[in-house]
Design an enzyme around this catalytic site. Structure first.
Site, short mmCIF file in Angstrom:
data_model
loop_
_atom_site.label_atom_id
_atom_site.label_comp_id
_atom_site.label_asym_id
_atom_site.label_seq_id
_atom_site.Cartn_x
_atom_site.Cartn_y
_atom_site.Cartn_z
N ARG A 56 -0.22 18.10 -25.92
CA ARG A 56 0.25 17.13 -26.47
C ARG A 56 1.72 17.05 -26.53
NH1 ARG A 56 -3.44 15.16 -31.42
NH2 ARG A 56 -4.14 17.31 -31.21
N LYS A 84 -16.59 28.41 -24.89
CA LYS A 84 -17.41 28.38 -25.80
C LYS A 84 -16.73 27.85 -27.00
CE LYS A 84 -17.65 32.20 -28.38
NZ LYS A 84 -16.74 33.17 -29.11
N ASP A 93 -18.98 31.97 -20.47
CA ASP A 93 -19.22 33.11 -21.46
C ASP A 93 -18.38 34.52 -20.76
OD1 ASP A 93 -20.10 35.40 -22.36
OD2 ASP A 93 -22.03 34.34 -23.42
N HIS A 94 -17.33 34.78 -21.45
CA HIS A 94 -16.52 35.68 -20.81
C HIS A 94 -17.16 37.17 -20.61
CE1 HIS A 94 -15.51 37.44 -25.02
NE2 HIS A 94 -14.82 38.09 -24.14
N LYS A 116 -17.32 40.46 -17.16
CA LYS A 116 -17.25 41.72 -17.28
C LYS A 116 -18.01 42.48 -16.16
CE LYS A 116 -16.46 41.81 -22.17
NZ LYS A 116 -15.19 42.01 -22.56
N GLU A 157 -17.10 45.98 -33.02
CA GLU A 157 -15.54 45.40 -32.77
C GLU A 157 -14.95 46.07 -33.96
OE1 GLU A 157 -14.34 41.60 -31.38
OE2 GLU A 157 -15.89 40.98 -32.53
N ASP A 214 -20.70 32.98 -32.82
CA ASP A 214 -19.56 33.62 -32.40
C ASP A 214 -19.86 34.63 -31.17
OD1 ASP A 214 -16.65 33.65 -31.99
OD2 ASP A 214 -16.92 35.98 -32.72
N HIS A 230 -22.67 35.97 -26.14
CA HIS A 230 -22.51 37.14 -25.55
C HIS A 230 -23.36 38.18 -25.46
CE1 HIS A 230 -18.62 35.56 -25.51
NE2 HIS A 230 -18.29 36.26 -26.65
N LYS A 283 -17.74 42.64 -37.17
CA LYS A 283 -16.26 42.83 -36.81
C LYS A 283 -16.21 44.05 -37.77
CE LYS A 283 -14.86 38.47 -35.28
NZ LYS A 283 -14.33 38.92 -33.94
C1 BG6 Z 1 -15.07 36.05 -28.64
C2 BG6 Z 1 -15.27 35.95 -29.98
O1 BG6 Z 1 -15.79 35.30 -27.72
O2 BG6 Z 1 -15.38 37.46 -28.05
C3 BG6 Z 1 -14.33 36.97 -30.91
O3 BG6 Z 1 -14.80 34.71 -30.37
C4 BG6 Z 1 -14.58 38.37 -30.21
O4 BG6 Z 1 -14.72 36.82 -32.29
C5 BG6 Z 1 -14.40 38.37 -28.66
O5 BG6 Z 1 -13.63 39.23 -30.84
C6 BG6 Z 1 -14.91 39.93 -28.37
O6 BG6 Z 1 -14.64 40.07 -26.85
P1 BG6 Z 1 -14.33 41.31 -26.42
O7 BG6 Z 1 -14.24 41.06 -24.80
O8 BG6 Z 1 -13.14 41.82 -26.73
O9 BG6 Z 1 -15.69 42.05 -26.40
#
Ligand code: BG6
Length: 507
Positions: A62, A165, A194-195, A199, A233, A252, A257, A357
């Site tokens: 925006r 996501k 989905d990142h 990996k 994490e 989340d 994941h 976390k």
């Molecule tokens: C994200 C979550 O999709 O993945 C985060 O929203 C999380 O909360 C993160 O910290 C973890 O990704 P990675 O690649 O650091 O394990």
């Protein structure tokens, strides 16, 4: 018109390919993800010479920025990389453009279309376009609708949409969103990110399983007694309380994941190595998965939330004291659960999944524990016999290790476990690309292998929706167990495994 993006040949996991001429349009270009992940990934692709010279990035948000302002802001975000490659940045940044667009005002998209046409003329991008929705999830559906109404998704070979996501909040909303986006374009145009699938080590689950003949014959209930999937994490919620409070660990991390790691670990071998064959198998195994106790889910799911912790010199606040978090919040920052997969390969094998976390260590891994030897001929040096274990180390210290017993040195015949190890770093010497490098390239190449298909997403939501509903309707049945920051989570999660006479692996 030039070459369309879609390669008609079968595309599978393969060597590096160069992206076809095109314009990547990023909605939400003023947001955190663009500067932190997307632009660094694109710059990396540029430096690896995987972007064609007929390439453009059009940032959209925006704010009324000019092209130059957008370039400058991105330069600020990438300052470290630019220090190393200043000349490359000069060249790369001349391909960056900006257009002020409000996705909630679809009638304004006509201006976007004109801008894209002018970029096509300027950069020879042949009307090939990838639209990346890095915006609030509430705009995923309406954003696709607006693009479709503006005629920007008409040609399935030249246009596609990447969606971040979370894709939905539960089964019903994910199904509705699927219907909506599929009414705007074909499924082959939709790339749900989905990142974790970007990996290297997550992709390696497939290669370990299906490139080696020794694993597949024993990869089943006859040899494997349990599976643990962990994503731990050390960080807390950071500045994302606004999002996290209404999400929690199940939405989340688990639904996406961890479930993707589970699907790759448990799926059947695909008939061919092509995107649809792989996604068919992932969807099938997720459809066969269920909570270990569907009638009384509190027996198979433990929720936790971090309290303060840390040390005197670096104290850590508890979740409820984080900025933006409700002081009585019952959002889970930790979850552990037990699942079963009702098929011939896995019937009766527990899959334990946990994420949290502010845990003791940052580590993601898949651990397969094998059945004990039927007869114990030797005394175990550590007191009790160990089982063979295969650990797929997703991150950090990427690689794999296999635990087996050997003869303990000395007189007598005592057995003792040792580890055989593979490390990406030692074997290949170079760090693997960030997940977004791979995923952005694949989306622009039109290769959907590492993106989740509609049926996979729905199957994953179907699995956890009963839990999410229970948490919403009767939260006392799945209470929050508090755990000190930088520990391994609530003690109750240990009892989940203790019921089966097992313990969590401490990586
Ligand atoms: C994200 C979550 O999709 O993945 C985060 O929203 C999380 O909360 C993160 O910290 C973890 O990704 P990675 O690649 O650091 O394990």
């Amino acid at each position: 018109m030039g070459t369309p993006i879609t390669n008609p040949l079968r595309v599978g996991l393969r060597q590096e390919r160069v992206v076809a001429p095109q314009c990547l349009v990023i909605f939400g270009a003023s947001g955190d993800l663009t500067g932190r992940k997307l632009l660094p990934a694109l710059f990396e692709l540029f430096n690896q010479r995987r972007l064609p010279s007929e390439f453009a990035v059009l940032g959209c948000a925006r704010r009324p920025w000019s092209d130059d302002e957008f370039r400058q802001r991105m330069a600020d975000c990438l300052s470290e990389q630019i220090k190393e490659e200043p000349i490359a940045w000069e060249k790369f940044s001349s391909n960056l453009f900006y257009e002020s667009v409000d996705l909630s005002q679809p009638n304004k998209l006509i201006k976007l279309k004109e801008r894209l046409d002018s970029i096509d003329r300027l950069q020879a991008t042949h009307s090939n376009r990838t639209f990346y929705l890095s915006v609030s999830p509430k705009f995923y559906g309406s954003g696709c609708r607006a693009l479709s109404n503006a005629g920007l998704l008409n040609d399935p070979r030249r246009s596609r949409v990447v969606i971040e996501k979370p894709f939905g909040r539960d089964f019903v909303s994910a199904q509705a969103l699927n219907e909506l986006v599929q009414s705007c374009g074909q499924e082959s145009q939709i790339f749900r990110i989905d990142h974790y699938l970007g990996k290297e080590t997550v992709q390696n689950i497939l290669v370990m399983r299906f490139a080696n003949s020794i694993f597949e014959p024993i990869w089943n209930r006859n040899f494997i007694s349990s599976v643990q999937i962990t994503a731990a994490e050390t960080v807390g919620v950071e500045e994302r309380a606004g999002y996290y409070e209404s999400s929690g660990a199940i939405r989340d991390m688990v639904q996406n994941h961890l479930t993707q790691m589970l699907a790759l670990t448990a799926m059947e071998p695909p008939g061919h190595f092509d995107p649809e064959a792989i996604r068919n198998e992932k969807a099938k195994v997720l459809q066969a998965a269920r909570l270990a106790d569907e009638i009384e889910p509190w027996n198979c799911c433990i929720r936790g939330q971090y309290e303060k912790g840390g040390t005197k010199s670096s104290p850590l606040v508890g979740y409820r004291d984080e900025p933006g978090v409700h002081p009585n919040s019952t959002t889970e920052t930790y979850v552990a659960m037990k699942l079963f997969i009702d098929n011939w390969r896995w019937q009766g094998v527990p899959f334990y999944v946990r994420t949290g976390k502010r845990l003791a260590k940052r580590v993601s891994e898949v651990v397969l524990t094998f059945r004990e030897a039927p007869v114990h001929l030797f005394d175990a040096a550590g007191g009790s016999p160990t089982s063979n274990q295969l650990v797929l180390r997703i991150q950090p210290n990427e690689g794999a290790e296999f635990r087996f017993d050997v003869k303990s040195p000395g007189s007598g015949m005592r057995s003792r476990p040792v580890e055989m190890e593979f490390s990406y770093d030692q074997s290949f010497g170079e760090p693997s690309d960030e997940g977004y490098v791979r995923l952005l390239a694949d989306a622009m190449l039109g290769d959907p292998t590492l993106f989740t298909r509609s049926d996979e997403v729905e199957a994953a939501w179907r699995l956890y929706t009963p839990l999410l509903e229970l948490i919403e309707d009767s939260p006392w049945q799945l209470p929050i167990h508090l755990y000190e920051s930088r520990t391994w989570g609530p003690a109750a999660a240990d009892s989940l495994l203790a019921q089966d006479e097992l313990i969590w692996r401490r990586p």
